[in-house]
Design a protein around this motif. Sequence first.
Motif, short mmCIF file in Angstrom:
data_model
loop_
_atom_site.label_atom_id
_atom_site.label_comp_id
_atom_site.label_asym_id
_atom_site.label_seq_id
_atom_site.Cartn_x
_atom_site.Cartn_y
_atom_site.Cartn_z
N SER A 34 0.84 -1.20 0.00
CA SER A 34 0.00 0.00 0.00
C SER A 34 0.88 1.25 0.00
O SER A 34 1.84 1.33 0.76
CB SER A 34 -0.92 0.02 1.23
N SER A 56 -0.69 7.34 0.10
CA SER A 56 -2.02 7.87 -0.21
C SER A 56 -3.09 6.81 -0.02
O SER A 56 -4.20 7.11 0.45
CB SER A 56 -2.04 8.41 -1.64
N ASP A 57 -2.78 5.56 -0.39
CA ASP A 57 -3.73 4.46 -0.18
C ASP A 57 -4.02 4.29 1.31
O ASP A 57 -5.19 4.13 1.72
CB ASP A 57 -3.16 3.15 -0.73
N ALA A 70 -3.71 6.51 3.75
CA ALA A 70 -4.48 7.64 4.27
C ALA A 70 -5.95 7.53 3.89
O ALA A 70 -6.84 7.83 4.70
CB ALA A 70 -3.88 8.94 3.74
N ARG A 71 -6.23 7.07 2.68
CA ARG A 71 -7.62 6.96 2.22
C ARG A 71 -8.35 5.84 2.96
O ARG A 71 -9.51 6.02 3.37
CB ARG A 71 -7.63 6.68 0.71
N VAL A 72 -7.71 4.70 3.17
CA VAL A 72 -8.36 3.57 3.83
C VAL A 72 -8.61 3.84 5.30
O VAL A 72 -9.68 3.55 5.84
CB VAL A 72 -7.52 2.29 3.65
N LYS A 98 -8.79 6.75 6.69
CA LYS A 98 -9.49 8.03 6.87
C LYS A 98 -8.68 8.99 7.75
O LYS A 98 -9.20 9.59 8.70
CB LYS A 98 -10.89 7.81 7.45
N SER A 115 -5.10 11.91 7.47
CA SER A 115 -4.42 12.77 6.52
C SER A 115 -3.13 12.11 6.03
O SER A 115 -2.52 11.29 6.72
CB SER A 115 -4.10 14.12 7.16
N LEU A 116 -2.70 12.52 4.84
CA LEU A 116 -1.45 12.01 4.29
C LEU A 116 -0.26 12.40 5.16
O LEU A 116 0.68 11.62 5.34
CB LEU A 116 -1.26 12.53 2.86
#
Length: 235
Positions: free
Chosen positions: A64, A67-68, A70-72, A74, A76-77
């Motif tokens: 991963s 960015s992946d 951070a998105r999963v 929830k 911040s990057l």
Amino acid sequence: MAKIDVVCPRCSETNGVIRNGHSSSGTQLYRCKHCLKTFQLSYRYNGAKPETHQTIVDMAMSGSGCSDTARVLKISLNTVLRHLKNFAPFQVAQNVEPGAPGAEVVICCEANEQWSYVRSKSNPRWLFYAYDRIRKRVLAHVFGPRNALTLRRLLVLLSPFNIAFYMTDAWPVYRTLLASTCHVVSKKYTQRIERHHLNLRTHLKRLARRTICFSKSEVMHDKIIGWYLTIHHYH
């Protein structure tokens, strides 16, 4: 009346945990008298939860990207980057006592270099490392340009180990810096380290070929690979 003991997340103690005011959001804070850790039981932000750090590391070691993650999760990057940067990976195996009396001899050590890049292909970043083909583990690694200076840095880290033979490809610099009596030049004997290159490309997204994934900074590039080698080989 039911009673629930508050456990310190750092030292796992229950005795000595006291209330210590409230956070800016109004959440109850606790303080451990043993390790002086201040903590809270519930968090509104996922990035502040105690288990988040290990989850970020596990996702980074399983292909991963930042960015992946951070998105999963929830979060911040910047939170992901901060967790990965606040770590100093080893450069050499720590569970071995090199040079100690009675230390095991490394009979066959494969040495090779792996290409990757940071920001653009015009800025290559080479990983030099040595692999013990008998025990199937990496002994040491360094990053830098593909030249004699980087190879010398690797050999300095390897000097305390009792290495009988080096197995390398036909890159001329190896012939220059390694004694001919302990140097074997053949692609036939570097198959294991080449296979380990594939493990790195499979497990670390930033090393995958033919994708748009790449490192944007030398620090993150070196830290992620250092994380992987430390977890899988140095501990």
